[in-house]
Design a protein around this motif. Sequence first.
Motif, PDB file in Angstrom:
ATOM      1  N   MET A   1       0.846  -1.195   0.000  1.00 51.10           N
ATOM      2  CA  MET A   1       0.000   0.000   0.000  1.00 51.10           C
ATOM      3  C   MET A   1       0.888   1.254   0.000  1.00 51.10           C
ATOM      4  N   VAL A   2       1.866   1.245   0.895  1.00 47.59           N
ATOM      5  CA  VAL A   2       2.782   2.377   1.017  1.00 47.59           C
ATOM      6  C   VAL A   2       3.537   2.601  -0.297  1.00 47.59           C
ATOM      7  N   LEU A   3       3.979   1.506  -0.870  1.00 42.57           N
ATOM      8  CA  LEU A   3       4.746   1.536  -2.112  1.00 42.57           C
ATOM      9  C   LEU A   3       3.903   2.087  -3.261  1.00 42.57           C
ATOM     10  N   ASP A   4       2.710   1.543  -3.398  1.00 42.03           N
ATOM     11  CA  ASP A   4       1.808   1.997  -4.463  1.00 42.03           C
ATOM     12  C   ASP A   4       1.498   3.469  -4.302  1.00 42.03           C
ATOM     13  N   ASN A   5       1.232   3.835  -3.085  1.00 41.40           N
ATOM     14  CA  ASN A   5       0.900   5.229  -2.805  1.00 41.40           C
ATOM     15  C   ASN A   5       2.059   6.150  -3.182  1.00 41.40           C
ATOM     16  N   MET A   6       3.257   5.751  -2.775  1.00 37.89           N
ATOM     17  CA  MET A   6       4.414   6.600  -3.062  1.00 37.89           C
ATOM     18  C   MET A   6       4.649   6.694  -4.575  1.00 37.89           C
ATOM     19  N   LEU A   7       4.569   5.568  -5.268  1.00 41.62           N
ATOM     20  CA  LEU A   7       4.808   5.586  -6.707  1.00 41.62           C
ATOM     21  C   LEU A   7       3.783   6.462  -7.421  1.00 41.62           C
ATOM     22  N   SER A   8       2.552   6.397  -7.008  1.00 43.79           N
ATOM     23  CA  SER A   8       1.546   7.215  -7.692  1.00 43.79           C
ATOM     24  C   SER A   8       1.729   8.687  -7.346  1.00 43.79           C
ATOM     25  N   GLU A   9       2.178   8.962  -6.130  1.00 44.64           N
ATOM     26  CA  GLU A   9       2.424  10.362  -5.741  1.00 44.64           C
ATOM     27  C   GLU A   9       3.549  10.979  -6.578  1.00 44.64           C
ATOM     28  N   LEU A  10       4.567  10.137  -6.854  1.00 45.45           N
ATOM     29  CA  LEU A  10       5.723  10.669  -7.571  1.00 45.45           C
ATOM     30  C   LEU A  10       5.539  10.669  -9.089  1.00 45.45           C
ATOM     31  N   ALA A  11       4.502   9.985  -9.539  1.00 44.66           N
ATOM     32  CA  ALA A  11       4.313   9.750 -10.976  1.00 44.66           C
ATOM     33  C   ALA A  11       4.408  11.012 -11.838  1.00 44.66           C
ATOM     34  N   GLY A  12       3.736  12.063 -11.396  1.00 42.53           N
ATOM     35  CA  GLY A  12       3.678  13.234 -12.264  1.00 42.53           C
ATOM     36  C   GLY A  12       4.872  14.167 -12.196  1.00 42.53           C
ATOM     37  N   ILE A  13       5.818  13.864 -11.289  1.00 46.55           N
ATOM     38  CA  ILE A  13       6.921  14.798 -11.083  1.00 46.55           C
ATOM     39  C   ILE A  13       8.135  14.377 -11.901  1.00 46.55           C
ATOM     40  N   SER A  14       8.758  15.343 -12.551  1.00 50.81           N
ATOM     41  CA  SER A  14       9.905  14.958 -13.373  1.00 50.81           C
ATOM     42  C   SER A  14      11.235  15.385 -12.758  1.00 50.81           C
TER      43      SER A  14
ATOM     44  N   ASP B   1      12.610  17.805  -6.910  1.00 53.09           N
ATOM     45  CA  ASP B   1      11.205  17.892  -6.493  1.00 53.09           C
ATOM     46  C   ASP B   1      10.709  16.537  -6.008  1.00 53.09           C
ATOM     47  N   LYS B   2      11.170  15.506  -6.701  1.00 52.45           N
ATOM     48  CA  LYS B   2      10.761  14.162  -6.296  1.00 52.45           C
ATOM     49  C   LYS B   2      11.179  13.878  -4.860  1.00 52.45           C
ATOM     50  N   LEU B   3      12.420  14.208  -4.529  1.00 52.27           N
ATOM     51  CA  LEU B   3      12.891  13.939  -3.159  1.00 52.27           C
ATOM     52  C   LEU B   3      12.094  14.740  -2.140  1.00 52.27           C
ATOM     53  N   THR B   4      11.859  16.000  -2.463  1.00 53.14           N
ATOM     54  CA  THR B   4      11.071  16.827  -1.550  1.00 53.14           C
ATOM     55  C   THR B   4       9.682  16.223  -1.359  1.00 53.14           C
ATOM     56  N   HIS B   5       9.111  15.790  -2.464  1.00 53.99           N
ATOM     57  CA  HIS B   5       7.773  15.212  -2.366  1.00 53.99           C
ATOM     58  C   HIS B   5       7.789  13.851  -1.666  1.00 53.99           C
ATOM     59  N   PHE B   6       8.880  13.118  -1.850  1.00 50.42           N
ATOM     60  CA  PHE B   6       9.010  11.844  -1.134  1.00 50.42           C
ATOM     61  C   PHE B   6       8.947  12.112   0.367  1.00 50.42           C
ATOM     62  N   ALA B   7       9.713  13.099   0.788  1.00 55.77           N
ATOM     63  CA  ALA B   7       9.751  13.408   2.217  1.00 55.77           C
ATOM     64  C   ALA B   7       8.369  13.771   2.734  1.00 55.77           C
ATOM     65  N   ARG B   8       7.699  14.665   2.008  1.00 58.12           N
ATOM     66  CA  ARG B   8       6.386  15.108   2.476  1.00 58.12           C
ATOM     67  C   ARG B   8       5.398  13.941   2.490  1.00 58.12           C
ATOM     68  N   THR B   9       5.428  13.152   1.434  1.00 65.01           N
ATOM     69  CA  THR B   9       4.508  12.014   1.343  1.00 65.01           C
ATOM     70  C   THR B   9       4.785  10.980   2.443  1.00 65.01           C
ATOM     71  N   HIS B  10       6.063  10.726   2.655  1.00 57.38           N
ATOM     72  CA  HIS B  10       6.409   9.747   3.685  1.00 57.38           C
ATOM     73  C   HIS B  10       5.911  10.196   5.057  1.00 57.38           C
ATOM     74  N   LEU B  11       6.196  11.433   5.402  1.00 57.54           N
ATOM     75  CA  LEU B  11       5.805  11.904   6.734  1.00 57.54           C
ATOM     76  C   LEU B  11       4.288  12.026   6.862  1.00 57.54           C
ATOM     77  N   LYS B  12       3.620  12.403   5.784  1.00 61.94           N
ATOM     78  CA  LYS B  12       2.158  12.493   5.831  1.00 61.94           C
ATOM     79  C   LYS B  12       1.580  11.096   6.053  1.00 61.94           C
ATOM     80  N   LEU B  13       2.173  10.132   5.365  1.00 61.85           N
ATOM     81  CA  LEU B  13       1.719   8.751   5.501  1.00 61.85           C
ATOM     82  C   LEU B  13       1.874   8.271   6.946  1.00 61.85           C
ATOM     83  N   VAL B  14       2.998   8.600   7.533  1.00 65.61           N
ATOM     84  CA  VAL B  14       3.230   8.229   8.928  1.00 65.61           C
ATOM     85  C   VAL B  14       2.159   8.846   9.812  1.00 65.61           C
TER      86      VAL B  14
END
Lengths: 196, 196, 196, 196
Positions: C66-79, C83-96
């Motif tokens: 679930m976490v993996l799918d969520n992260m991959l879809s969150e990062l999908a639109g970013i090139s 930005d991807k790393l920044t969004h990874f951080a935000r997504t990870h902490l939000k998920l927590v």
Amino acid sequence: MGKRKDNNKYYRIIQAATKIFARKGFYQAKVSDIAKEAGVADGTIYIYFENKDDILISLFEEQMQMVLDNMLSELAGISDPADKLTHFARTHLKLVEENKDVAEIIQVELRQSSKFMKEYKNEKFAKYLNIIADIIREGQDKGIFRKEVMPGVAKRAFFGALDEMSRFWVLSSRKEYDINTAAHQISSYFLQGIRA
Amino acid sequence: MGKRKDNNKYYRIIQAATKIFARKGFYQAKVSDIAKEAGVADGTIYIYFENKDDILISLFEEQMQMVLDNMLSELAGISDPADKLTHFARTHLKLVEENKDVAEIIQVELRQSSKFMKEYKNEKFAKYLNIIADIIREGQDKGIFRKEVMPGVAKRAFFGALDEMSRFWVLSSRKEYDINTAAHQISSYFLQGIRA
Amino acid sequence: MGKRKDNNKYYRIIQAATKIFARKGFYQAKVSDIAKEAGVADGTIYIYFENKDDILISLFEEQMQMVLDNMLSELAGISDPADKLTHFARTHLKLVEENKDVAEIIQVELRQSSKFMKEYKNEKFAKYLNIIADIIREGQDKGIFRKEVMPGVAKRAFFGALDEMSRFWVLSSRKEYDINTAAHQISSYFLQGIRA
Amino acid sequence: MGKRKDNNKYYRIIQAATKIFARKGFYQAKVSDIAKEAGVADGTIYIYFENKDDILISLFEEQMQMVLDNMLSELAGISDPADKLTHFARTHLKLVEENKDVAEIIQVELRQSSKFMKEYKNEKFAKYLNIIADIIREGQDKGIFRKEVMPGVAKRAFFGALDEMSRFWVLSSRKEYDINTAAHQISSYFLQGIRA
DNA sequence: TATGAATGAGAATTCATTCAT
DNA sequence: CATGAATGAATTCTCATTCAT
């Protein structure tokens, strides 16, 4: 006898054990509790006693001897068997009141399971009961008590009556009846009950 | 309901515990002994009882209820208070003889120190004693027993007399006196002792 | 695969286990706790799972997916890799923050002793970490991140930074810093740290 | 003193527990395993520790004190905050490598559920983290690190980065990267990340 | 004699797992 | 498929007793 009583530590341990057994019961009491209360090291206990059981047995022997001696000297000056029984009751209950710890152990631990009431021949206790039987026989010889009263049954009935009354005192905090009242009541039922 | 009695295993365990506790005493008895005797696994005990103490408490409750019910039904048809006391004595001693194990536990374990006589309010036993007190009061109302007899003392004296006699039976193998003789003796002392 | 997921009880048990393991920890949690929470009988658990370990393993697999799918879809639109790393951080902490129980189990139980971190090949977790490594490699290819940064070290450093921050949230009740602040701080140190 | 540390058995048990807990994990480790490893009897453990939990708590306290003292003395001679952080990283990872067992327990067991991370106030660990925060504040005062860096976040980010790297070492057998490489990489990202 | 640290046998209790219903 | 009563292996902790000092 192989038991060192020369040193007063023997008696200090008996005293400590009396207090601890009364408070916690034999199986709940730790040997180290007794040692601490007596102010000796754990190992010292085993210089004066074989093992934990032996502490209880010795305690019984010593305390019952004291009870026995006390009762015999109290009854020494009395000649009338009826007065003797009345005085036995009063003395027994007074003793219970003044030696709660001893009474509680005799009440509670002495009656406990196989280890003590079954395997241990409690001769001092038998002697104590026989003081009553002797008084009854004496009374029968003098024609004061009925011939058909069986001393072996009556001694237990009389002791049991006093004992149940004591248990009530030992185990409850409140005291509904004072000693003299109870002693008087019980010996009066009994005396009237066996009188010729 | 808090306690599962629906299944007969509850009673099988109570029966097994009665036997084992009578034989070895509470502290010497292992839970696994009881389990083996009951023909269940050790863990099964803990489905029906909280812990080892709870087995003993439950055993008291169940057995005392049985004793109480039995006594009340035995006395039901008797109207004369003196006859009631005589019958109480006979019934009590017969019960002791027929249920040695139960009697021994009530005799021995019930009296055991703090854990049970102090912390556990034994209400069933109090009720049992009060059957005697009620009979005495009834007799006083009918003018059969002396007014100055204190029921709270007398109930203990009468029960104590019977109880000490029972202890003698429970703990010794030989039987010097038969039940009827003992019951008759004890109730006769007592009745004559409190009679108006 | 031999595992019955067709029935929704499988997922109900996973959910229940997530809650119970988070609250008590794996070894403190009883299978019967999970069964009660899931509203099924104890035995039912064993229709859907091999044993208690299997519940935890399955829980990881499902939740990590679930976490993996969520992260991959969150990062999908970013090139842009930064930005991807920044969004990874935000997504990870939000998920927590939004899945405290899942986070706590992954934080705490997943790290637990031999049984799980050693014997259990946690491939989903490795994939999750590799999302970071892939972003870093991508950034290196694009000349954004320094060539000497080792993706295998950096992915752990970045994840570890986020993870320690999460632990702080999971294990403490008060929240000194909000998610966005923390995510922003951490990704800014890191980005500046690896930037070419 | 409440705890007997005078005797070297205390430390022998701590050492044995460190080894056993690292190998099996807290819940899988038997007290008797620790006793055997320490070369003492099972009961001896309970002379020095309250219970199994207390062994783990004491182990943390002792080992964290050692880690803390070691780190403080390592940093003592260094004045430049940037150098301090670099040396912190190297010292931390070296310590992990040299004390695998200790590291694994702190890594794995310390994080374990409620019993320890929630109920046990791990003050030594907090002090360890604060060494980092203090260095960062010092660097900010000296104008070396950016003012907007939050020490409370950054200390966790830095420690987390090192910690995740350690976990990798502790839990995997192969070593893809050597200590100095990893320490250098991580501190360089971080330093560059927070530099003014 | 006296000490008290060390011993280790022993027992209560828990709980994952099974299986008859 | 679902149940939950029953099982019994496993483990912590206690404490009477010993013995080197």
